[in-house]
Design an enzyme around this catalytic site. Sequence first.
Site, PDB file in Angstrom:
ATOM      1  N   GLU A   1      -4.283  -9.153 -11.871  1.00 49.15           N
ATOM      2  CA  GLU A   1      -4.582  -9.617  -9.810  1.00 49.15           C
ATOM      3  C   GLU A   1      -5.145 -11.085 -11.357  1.00 49.15           C
ATOM      4  OE1 GLU A   1      -5.919  -7.973  -6.827  1.00 49.15           O
ATOM      5  OE2 GLU A   1      -5.203  -5.737  -7.355  1.00 49.15           O
TER       6      GLU A   1
ATOM      7  N   GLU B   1     -10.972   1.506  -3.023  1.00 52.17           N
ATOM      8  CA  GLU B   1     -10.498   3.251  -4.151  1.00 52.17           C
ATOM      9  C   GLU B   1     -11.278   3.799  -3.958  1.00 52.17           C
ATOM     10  OE1 GLU B   1     -13.186   0.519  -7.177  1.00 52.17           O
ATOM     11  OE2 GLU B   1     -11.512  -1.486  -6.795  1.00 52.17           O
TER      12      GLU B   1
ATOM     13  N   LYS C   1      -2.845 -11.125  -1.442  1.00 51.29           N
ATOM     14  CA  LYS C   1      -4.051 -12.246  -0.747  1.00 51.29           C
ATOM     15  C   LYS C   1      -4.230 -13.601  -1.384  1.00 51.29           C
ATOM     16  CE  LYS C   1      -6.857  -8.052  -2.282  1.00 51.29           C
ATOM     17  NZ  LYS C   1      -6.970  -7.464  -2.826  1.00 51.29           N
TER      18      LYS C   1
ATOM     19  N   THR D   1      -4.709  -2.575 -13.311  1.00 55.54           N
ATOM     20  CA  THR D   1      -4.350  -3.309 -12.256  1.00 55.54           C
ATOM     21  C   THR D   1      -5.299  -4.565 -11.864  1.00 55.54           C
ATOM     22  OG1 THR D   1      -3.775  -1.274 -11.040  1.00 55.54           O
ATOM     23  CG2 THR D   1      -3.689  -3.027  -9.729  1.00 55.54           C
TER      24      THR D   1
ATOM     25  N   ARG E   1       0.902  -1.186  -0.151  1.00 54.61           N
ATOM     26  CA  ARG E   1       0.370  -0.344   0.178  1.00 54.61           C
ATOM     27  C   ARG E   1       0.708   1.398   0.227  1.00 54.61           C
ATOM     28  NH1 ARG E   1      -1.167   3.756   3.410  1.00 54.61           N
ATOM     29  NH2 ARG E   1      -3.000   5.203   3.149  1.00 54.61           N
TER      30      ARG E   1
ATOM     31  N   ARG F   1       3.394   0.332 -11.227  1.00 52.57           N
ATOM     32  CA  ARG F   1       1.899   0.593 -11.085  1.00 52.57           C
ATOM     33  C   ARG F   1       1.190  -0.556 -10.883  1.00 52.57           C
ATOM     34  NH1 ARG F   1      -2.635   0.151  -8.779  1.00 52.57           N
ATOM     35  NH2 ARG F   1      -3.820   1.705  -8.156  1.00 52.57           N
TER      36      ARG F   1
ATOM     37  N   ASN G   1     -12.084  -3.728  -3.456  1.00 54.32           N
ATOM     38  CA  ASN G   1     -12.479  -3.400  -2.051  1.00 54.32           C
ATOM     39  C   ASN G   1     -12.746  -1.782  -1.998  1.00 54.32           C
ATOM     40  OD1 ASN G   1     -12.253  -2.616   0.406  1.00 54.32           O
ATOM     41  ND2 ASN G   1     -10.905  -3.808   0.682  1.00 54.32           N
TER      42      ASN G   1
END
Lengths: 256, 256
Positions: free
Chosen positions: A246, A198, A168, A242, A16, A157, A194
Site C-alpha cells: 500500500e 486488524e 483509499k 500488505t 473486504r 492477498r 485500522n
Amino acid sequence: MDFLKPGTVLDLGNIRDELVRMEDTIIFKFIERSHFPTCPTVYKENDPNLQLPDFHGSFLDWALMQSEMTHSQLRRFESPDQTPFFPSKILKPILPSIQYPRVLASYSPEINLNQEIKDVYINQITPLISRFDGESWENFGSVATIDIECLQSLSRRIHFGKFVAEAKFQADRALYSKMILEQDIDGLYQSITNSAVEEKIMERLCVKAEVYGVDPTNKEGYRKITPAYLVKIYKELVIPLTKKVEIDYLLRRLEC
Amino acid sequence: MDFLKPGTVLDLGNIRDELVRMEDTIIFKFIERSHFPTCPTVYKENDPNLQLPDFHGSFLDWALMQSEMTHSQLRRFESPDQTPFFPSKILKPILPSIQYPRVLASYSPEINLNQEIKDVYINQITPLISRFDGESWENFGSVATIDIECLQSLSRRIHFGKFVAEAKFQADRALYSKMILEQDIDGLYQSITNSAVEEKIMERLCVKAEVYGVDPTNKEGYRKITPAYLVKIYKELVIPLTKKVEIDYLLRRLEC
Ligand SMILES: N[C@@H](Cc1c[nH]c2ccccc12)C(=O)O
Ligand SMILES: N[C@@H](Cc1c[nH]c2ccccc12)C(=O)O
C-alpha cells in the site's frame, strides 16, 4: 468483484469480501502443505542431488517458472490482481487480450514484492505449517506444487493492497496528496492502519483455524494448522507486507 | 503411507486414512471452484472464441496437458498413485528416476479412467458445484486451473482403488483367484462392496460439507457446497468409478 467493472473493484466492501474469501483459500492451501515435512532441498539453489539441467535456481523455482510461463500464455498476468514471480520469463498470450479497464496507476506492475514473499514463505512460514522438519524425497513434486499454490494465494492477498490503497486515495485525495508530496511515510502508515479491523481479522482467523484445522468427524485427530501459528503468520508477515504494498503504491501515486 | 515402503501402502488402515484425507482435499478444491459459474466455453473443443493455435481440444485440455508435461519432467507419473490424463504427451523426467518398489501389478498404468472422470466432472459435477450457470470470460484461466486441481484429486482418489484391490487380493488370494478365473464380475463386486463402510463415508461427508461449506464466522453467508450435493457426487460417481477401477484391476490380476 469484476475486474471488467472498475466500480466493483474499488468498492471497499467488495475488497473486504474478497480478502475474507482469500483467508479460506490460504488456510486450505496451508492445510495441504501441512501433510508434508519442510523439505529444505526443494528450496536450495542448484542442489547437487536435485540438479535441473540448464537452470540456475531451486526445484521450486523451476516448477514455479514453468507454471507461470504456461499461465502467462493464458493471459494470467494481464489481470490486475496477478503478479508474476518471474516477470522476465512471461510469454506472450496465445489468446486475444482481454481489455481490462484501467483501475490502478500505470506503474502498478512495478510494485512486486514476490521475491520477498518467497523468502518469507520459505524461511518463516513453511517451518510453522509443515508436519515436521525433514525431507521427503518422493514428495518433492507434490510439495513444490502446493508451495506454488500457497505462494500465488499469498501474493494475490498481499498485492491486493494496491486496490485498498487506490480506493483509499480516491476517497480522500486531498489528505493523501499532501502526505505523498511530503513523502510522509509515517503519516501514510497511520492513515492506512485500522487496528480495530486488524483485531477482527485475527479473531476470524482463530475461528477458521479452529474449525478447518481438524477433521470435524475426528476431533481427536491431529491439528493441521493451529490458530496461534495462523495469527502469527498474518500479524507478523501478511499484514505488514500488505501495508508495504500500500505504501509503495501510494508514494508514487502522484506520478500519473 | 510411504510409496517407498510397500508394506505401508498395502495396509488397509493406511489406505483408509489416505482416503479420508483426500475427502478434505476434494472438498477444499470444490469450494474453490464454487466461486465461479459453470463456464461451458472452457470445456468446448476448439471454440471459435477461444481458439488455441495448433491444438485440437478445449481450453481446459490445453492447460491440463501443459501442466502434465511440466510435472512429468518432475517424475510425477513414476509415482504409482498418479495417473495422467494425456499419457501420450508425458515427457522424460529431467531428474534421475526414483526407484519405487513394485506394489501394483505391472499392467496397472493401463487402467486409466481419466477420460471418463473428465467427462463426468464436466457434465455432472461442475453443474452441482458452480455458483451459477453461465460464463465468466475474465476467469477462464482461474477456472481451468482449479478444474485441473479438482480433476487430479478426483483421479487420485478413484485410482486409489488399485491399492484397495491389491490389498484385498493379497488378503484372500484363493477367493479372488477363483472369481478372477471365472471372470465373475458380480462376485467381485459383492466382495469389494462394504455397505457399512460406504454409509460411514456418507455420514462423514455430510459433516465435512456442513462445517467446511460455510464461513464459520458468518453462518448466514452463502453455502459453498451442500452436504446433499457432495453425497450425491460420492455416491453416484466417485464410489462407482472407484469400484470400476478395482474390478478392472482385479480382472487382470492373474496375468502376472
Ligand atoms: N508424490 C510424487 C508424485 C507427484 C504428485 N504431484 C506431483 C507434481 C509434480 C511432480 C510430481 C508429483 C512426488 O511428489 O514426486
Ligand atoms: N482471473 C484471470 C487471471 C488468472 C488467474 N489465475 C490464472 C491461471 C491461468 C490463467 C489466468 C489466470 C483469469 O482467470 O484469466
